[in-house]
Design an enzyme around this catalytic site. Structure first.
Site, PDB file in Angstrom:
ATOM      1  N   GLU A 228       2.940   7.731   4.587  1.00 57.48           N
ATOM      2  CA  GLU A 228       2.070   8.638   5.348  1.00 57.48           C
ATOM      3  C   GLU A 228       1.466   7.982   6.583  1.00 57.48           C
ATOM      4  O   GLU A 228       0.915   8.663   7.447  1.00 57.48           O
ATOM      5  CB  GLU A 228       0.923   9.144   4.451  1.00 57.48           C
ATOM      6  CG  GLU A 228       1.351  10.064   3.334  1.00 57.48           C
ATOM      7  CD  GLU A 228       1.731   9.335   2.049  1.00 57.48           C
ATOM      8  OE1 GLU A 228       2.177   8.175   2.125  1.00 57.48           O
ATOM      9  OE2 GLU A 228       1.584   9.920   0.971  1.00 57.48           O
TER      10      GLU A 228
ATOM     11  N   TRP B 251       9.040   3.125  -5.925  1.00 57.84           N
ATOM     12  CA  TRP B 251       8.172   3.777  -6.893  1.00 57.84           C
ATOM     13  C   TRP B 251       8.889   4.125  -8.192  1.00 57.84           C
ATOM     14  O   TRP B 251      10.042   4.530  -8.187  1.00 57.84           O
ATOM     15  CB  TRP B 251       7.623   5.089  -6.328  1.00 57.84           C
ATOM     16  CG  TRP B 251       6.678   4.936  -5.188  1.00 57.84           C
ATOM     17  CD1 TRP B 251       6.868   5.366  -3.916  1.00 57.84           C
ATOM     18  CD2 TRP B 251       5.384   4.322  -5.214  1.00 57.84           C
ATOM     19  NE1 TRP B 251       5.773   5.057  -3.143  1.00 57.84           N
ATOM     20  CE2 TRP B 251       4.852   4.423  -3.910  1.00 57.84           C
ATOM     21  CE3 TRP B 251       4.624   3.708  -6.212  1.00 57.84           C
ATOM     22  CZ2 TRP B 251       3.598   3.933  -3.577  1.00 57.84           C
ATOM     23  CZ3 TRP B 251       3.382   3.211  -5.881  1.00 57.84           C
ATOM     24  CH2 TRP B 251       2.872   3.324  -4.588  1.00 57.84           C
TER      25      TRP B 251
ATOM     26  N   LYS C 287       4.825   0.402  -8.765  1.00 60.73           N
ATOM     27  CA  LYS C 287       5.686  -0.010  -7.649  1.00 60.73           C
ATOM     28  C   LYS C 287       6.440  -1.276  -8.031  1.00 60.73           C
ATOM     29  O   LYS C 287       5.868  -2.352  -8.101  1.00 60.73           O
ATOM     30  CB  LYS C 287       4.855  -0.231  -6.387  1.00 60.73           C
ATOM     31  CG  LYS C 287       5.711   0.008  -5.173  1.00 60.73           C
ATOM     32  CD  LYS C 287       4.922   0.219  -3.929  1.00 60.73           C
ATOM     33  CE  LYS C 287       5.832   0.765  -2.846  1.00 60.73           C
ATOM     34  NZ  LYS C 287       5.251   0.656  -1.512  1.00 60.73           N
TER      35      LYS C 287
ATOM     36  N   THR D 136       8.008  10.589  -0.079  1.00 61.26           N
ATOM     37  CA  THR D 136       7.265   9.565  -0.808  1.00 61.26           C
ATOM     38  C   THR D 136       6.993  10.043  -2.226  1.00 61.26           C
ATOM     39  O   THR D 136       6.853  11.238  -2.468  1.00 61.26           O
ATOM     40  CB  THR D 136       5.922   9.252  -0.128  1.00 61.26           C
ATOM     41  OG1 THR D 136       5.238   8.285  -0.925  1.00 61.26           O
ATOM     42  CG2 THR D 136       5.041  10.468   0.042  1.00 61.26           C
TER      43      THR D 136
HETATM   44  P1  AMP Z   1       5.056   3.750   0.256  1.00 59.46           P
HETATM   45  O1  AMP Z   1       4.560   5.065   0.702  1.00 59.46           O
HETATM   46  O2  AMP Z   1       6.208   3.824  -0.684  1.00 59.46           O
HETATM   47  O3  AMP Z   1       5.329   2.832   1.409  1.00 59.46           O
HETATM   48  O4  AMP Z   1       3.894   3.069  -0.605  1.00 59.46           O
HETATM   49  C1  AMP Z   1       2.605   2.866  -0.085  1.00 59.46           C
HETATM   50  C2  AMP Z   1       1.725   2.166  -1.089  1.00 59.46           C
HETATM   51  O5  AMP Z   1       2.269   0.875  -1.416  1.00 59.46           O
HETATM   52  C3  AMP Z   1       0.340   1.875  -0.598  1.00 59.46           C
HETATM   53  O6  AMP Z   1      -0.504   3.011  -0.685  1.00 59.46           O
HETATM   54  C4  AMP Z   1      -0.084   0.765  -1.550  1.00 59.46           C
HETATM   55  O7  AMP Z   1      -0.456   1.284  -2.821  1.00 59.46           O
HETATM   56  C5  AMP Z   1       1.202  -0.014  -1.710  1.00 59.46           C
HETATM   57  N1  AMP Z   1       1.249  -1.127  -0.734  1.00 59.46           N
HETATM   58  C6  AMP Z   1       1.877  -1.162   0.458  1.00 59.46           C
HETATM   59  N2  AMP Z   1       1.711  -2.355   1.063  1.00 59.46           N
HETATM   60  C7  AMP Z   1       0.919  -3.098   0.250  1.00 59.46           C
HETATM   61  C8  AMP Z   1       0.379  -4.421   0.310  1.00 59.46           C
HETATM   62  N3  AMP Z   1       0.615  -5.246   1.328  1.00 59.46           N
HETATM   63  N4  AMP Z   1      -0.393  -4.832  -0.720  1.00 59.46           N
HETATM   64  C9  AMP Z   1      -0.637  -4.024  -1.776  1.00 59.46           C
HETATM   65  N5  AMP Z   1      -0.146  -2.780  -1.899  1.00 59.46           N
HETATM   66  C10 AMP Z   1       0.629  -2.315  -0.906  1.00 59.46           C
END
Ligand code: AMP
Length: 549
Positions: free
Chosen positions: A323, A444, A439, A178
């Site tokens: 995570e 990312w 994002k 990540t």
């Molecule tokens: P990742 O580890 O790449 O899956 O990213 C996780 C992060 O994406 C979370 O900590 C949030 O900041 C963002 N995220 C994931 N799902 C949502 C959602 N439904 N609404 C807003 N932010 C989200």
């Protein structure tokens, strides 16, 4: 009983109880179709072929692949052999792929043809990989001496592995990197038990309610957090699954929904915005489709409304992280809200929702004190549970900052970096992000890496990059730059300077030149204030540009 919670029953259940159920996979040459019985045979052959290549329990097998039946087979053959499946994003820039494969010390790679070119360029910088298996029936020509073999040739030559080696529930089974905070990407490891717990959670009605009569198409990439656990949960449910293949476009997705009778699908908002645009222009029949799981970024309310009104499809808005093994909360109104009006229900769906069963959460202020659940007070969201990691792979400094010890003797809490409110019904709403990342379309972009590159420009005195809201990509990078005294800079000059180092979709959509950048009391760039000025009517940020991805 060390073997209790492993992936073995997932494989057993689909292949023995639902041997005739189909697995469909879009390839570059058309649609491939077979049954769970065929899948079982190929998984056993792949496991035997990997053993012939010297893969042993405890080894790590990386994949760089699209959502295909071959990748799905690797999802089982690798962990059932006692090895660990490490999925790598094949769209990453070269130095990230190099860093991730070397950091994880992958022993063997299984890759899509599209990734061979990247590995060919990088080969003399990759350390320990012994063999690269190409997911196809031949191997392409390469410049370097990449040790390539063909997936199909290996499978054809192998005798199916008759029985799996002993597996323990705490053995590592999966891994994903990540970029969720500052610095280098961090490895997150998943044990058999964690996947077991999470897949079961995802299947329940309280989360995604996956049943045997569903036809499920995971569009979320298999390199992204186990494709939100669908390849495991859907197999356990015994449902038909459809893999949309290499870089599917909206026409491919709508075509598969129509031809395969897809009832449930999942992916980041951008995908479903593009599908809506495609449907507007070309039409299409979504009559089989009941639900779309949208997450990774906030699901836009208008998109939810339009799918409901125009296509009778419900958006299941989900929140999660690498995570938390993806899905950690799902947002739909509970029975208590049956009598509320449509807007009130949409308000709920637009939130990140109710924590999924098996997890616990806290939302705490700067002092670590729980905030009120009044939908107003905000703080950082902390979560824990059997599918939430308690440490990173080889990153003690992140372990020291990203977790909070529990005061009740339970597991330590993961600091999500998401700033949230909780309303009186227990619905989480993510209102901001403490993490210094952007994002865009579900992937990312590191603001820190862009800032470091900008600061290395000989005419730049100060630079900061923030996430600006964007209609299509949810967020896009916006740079603020202070030129050195007497130097002239322009937007295109800055973008082409960055283009040497970063892929196109990382480049800031716009660069604003300033005499100074606001600082916090401790002298750091004040991104919060900058973000607020982006919304200032005198500084309109125009969505619509955006190279996206
Ligand atoms: P990742 O580890 O790449 O899956 O990213 C996780 C992060 O994406 C979370 O900590 C949030 O900041 C963002 N995220 C994931 N799902 C949502 C959602 N439904 N609404 C807003 N932010 C989200």
């Amino acid at each position: 009983m060390p073997e209790d919670l492993t992936l073995r029953p997932f494989f057993w259940r689909a292949t023995r109880l639902f041997p005739d159920t189909e697995v469909v996979s879009r390839t570059r040459d058309g649609v491939d179709r077979y049954t769970y019985a065929d899948f079982g045979d190929r998984v056993r052959r792949l496991a035997a072929a990997l053993a012939d290549l010297g893969v042993e329990p405890g080894d790590r097998v990386g994949t760089l692949g699209w959502n295909t039946h071959r990748h799905f087979e690797a999802y089982y053959a690798v962990p059932l052999s006692g090895a660990q499946l490490h999925t790598v994003n094949l769209l990453l820039q070269d130095d990230h792929v190099e860093y991730i494969v070397n950091d994880a010390a992958d022993d063997v790679l299984i890759v899509d043809r599209d990734a061979v070119e990247t590995l060919d360029r990088l080969w003399d910088r990759i350390d320990g990989v012994r063999e690269v298996v190409v997911m196809g029936d031949s191997v392409p020509e390469t410049e370097s001496d990449l040790p390539l073999s063909s997936f199909e040739e290996l499978i054809a030559a192998a005798d199916p592995m008759a029985s799996w080696p002993p597996l323990a529930e705490d053995d590592p089974a999966g891994m994903c990197y990540t970029s969720g905070t500052t610095g280098k990407p961090k490895g997150v490891e998943y044990t058999h038990k964690m996947i077991y717990a999470h897949a079961m959670m995802v299947m329940t009605p309280a989360a995604l309610d996956i049943a045997e009569d569903d036809v499920v198409m995971p569009v979320v990439p298999m390199f992204h957090v186990n494709s939100w656990e669908f390849p495991y949960a859907v197999t356990m449910a015994g449902a038909k699954q459809v893999y949309p293949g290499p870089s599917p476009d909206p026409a491919d997705l709508v075509g598969l929904i129509e031809s395969e009778g897809v009832t449930l699908t999942a992916g980041v908002p951008t995908v479903w915005i593009d599908v809506l645009d495609h449907l507007d222009e070309h039409g299409g029949n979504l009559s089989s489709l009941e639900r779309i799981v949208v997450g990774g970024s906030a699901a836009p309310r208008e998109v939810m409304r339009r799918y409901e009104d125009e296509h009778d499809v419900t958006i299941e808005h989900a929140w999660g992280m690498t995570e938390t093994m993806s899905i950690g909360s799902v947002s739909r109104p509970t029975s208590r809200m049956a009598d509320t009006d449509r807007e009130a229900k949409l308000d709920k769906r637009a939130k990140q929702g109710l924590l999924s069963p098996g997890l616990e959460m806290r939302v705490v202020d700067d002092g670590g004190e729980p905030v009120d659940w009044d939908g107003e007070a905000f703080g950082e969201l902390l979560v824990r549970g059997p599918s939430v990691v308690e440490s990173y792979y080889n990153r003690p400094e992140a372990d020291a900052t990203d977790f909070v010890e529990a005061d009740d003797g339970g597991a330590r809490w993961l600091r999500t970096g998401d700033i949230a409110t909780v309303d009186g019904d227990g619905y989480i709403e993510v209102v901001d992000r403490a993490k210094d990342v952007i994002k865009s379309g579900g992937e990312w972009i590191s603001s820190i890496e862009l800032e470091n590159a900008l600061m290395a420009h000989e005419d730049v005195a100060e630079a900061v990059v923030i996430a600006a809201a964007h209609e299509r990509w949810q967020e896009r990078p916006l740079a603020f730059v202070v030129p050195k005294a007497g130097r002239e800079l322009d937007v295109e000059g800055i973008r082409s300077f960055l283009a040497d180092e970063f892929p196109r979709w990382w480049l800031p959509d716009d660069v604003r030149f300033r005499e100074e950048i606001p600082k916090t009391a401790t002298g750091k760039f004040d991104k919060k204030t900058l973000r607020e000025t982006v919304d200032d009517p005198e500084l309109p940020y125009a969505p619509g540009g955006g190279d996206g991805q």
